[in-house]
Design a protein around this motif. Sequence first.
Motif: not given
Length: 290
Positions: A83-91, A104-105, A156-160
């Motif tokens: 969900y948050f990956y797609y939100v980050a794309i939209q934003l 993530a690493p 949102t990207g960092l949440i993903a």
Amino acid sequence: KTLYAVVAGCMFGISGIFGQLFFRDYHGSPLWITSTRLTIAGIILLAMSFSRDHKRFFDVWKSKKNMPTLFLYVFGGVFSVQYFYYVAIQLSNSATATILQYTAPVFIMLYLLIFQRQVPKPKSVLFVILAMIGVFLLITDGNIKHLSISPLALVTGLIAAVAVVIYSIIPRPLLDKYGALNMTGWGMMLAGIACNIFYPVWRIDFRIEPLSIFYVLTISIVGTALAYLLLLRAFQLISPLVVSVATATKPLTSVFLSIPLFGLKLTPLELLGIVMVIVSVILLSKSEQA
């Protein structure tokens, strides 16, 4: 062992390419495909789990002690990363969201350091940094102007990225006890139900024909069900740090398939990024398993 993660990353990349074809040819909604791929994958994996061992099919639900871990894995991990990956794309845009997710690493290293007192090897830190720089070059061609960052897109990207950490580490006790097939199935199904609240699968806004069905099934079966199954199997066998870096084969696969499908031409910096990712994954795998 690392091959599980590498192949999973390739499958994710294939899923992305078929998603791009689906959006180009049928203008479908990203949220619809997310709901659908998780639901279909959940049904398939749970059916396989039931046929393999129907007596232990519901075992994870029989202990209340499993519930916090299970729901954190499903909603904090599988659902949130989608969900948050797609939100980050939209934003912002796809490149920005992908790079943020591939931090993530770093979060995995911090988690292992803080909660498990595992100090990363200096070589491992170096290989992670090199892999992330490679992903950056591959996606942006080294041009920082390709990144469009707003505070909300950054968050949102960092949440993903944190969600990747959650589904990488949190379910490990359940995986060892109940098996990757059963846990992946329940994870996909419950995350799919959550996604359907935002965008139900019956809200179809594209032409249903053999090619569109082929795209959707490939995304759901190859790029979701099989990919996540291999990914969780990899988490059982090797370090989550190695797994998270090895799945950088996702953007590599997308790039290689985009060359014949979309006429993509690689620049020297993009080629350098590919080499950096491949070499870093190999060296990190050897370093962590030494």
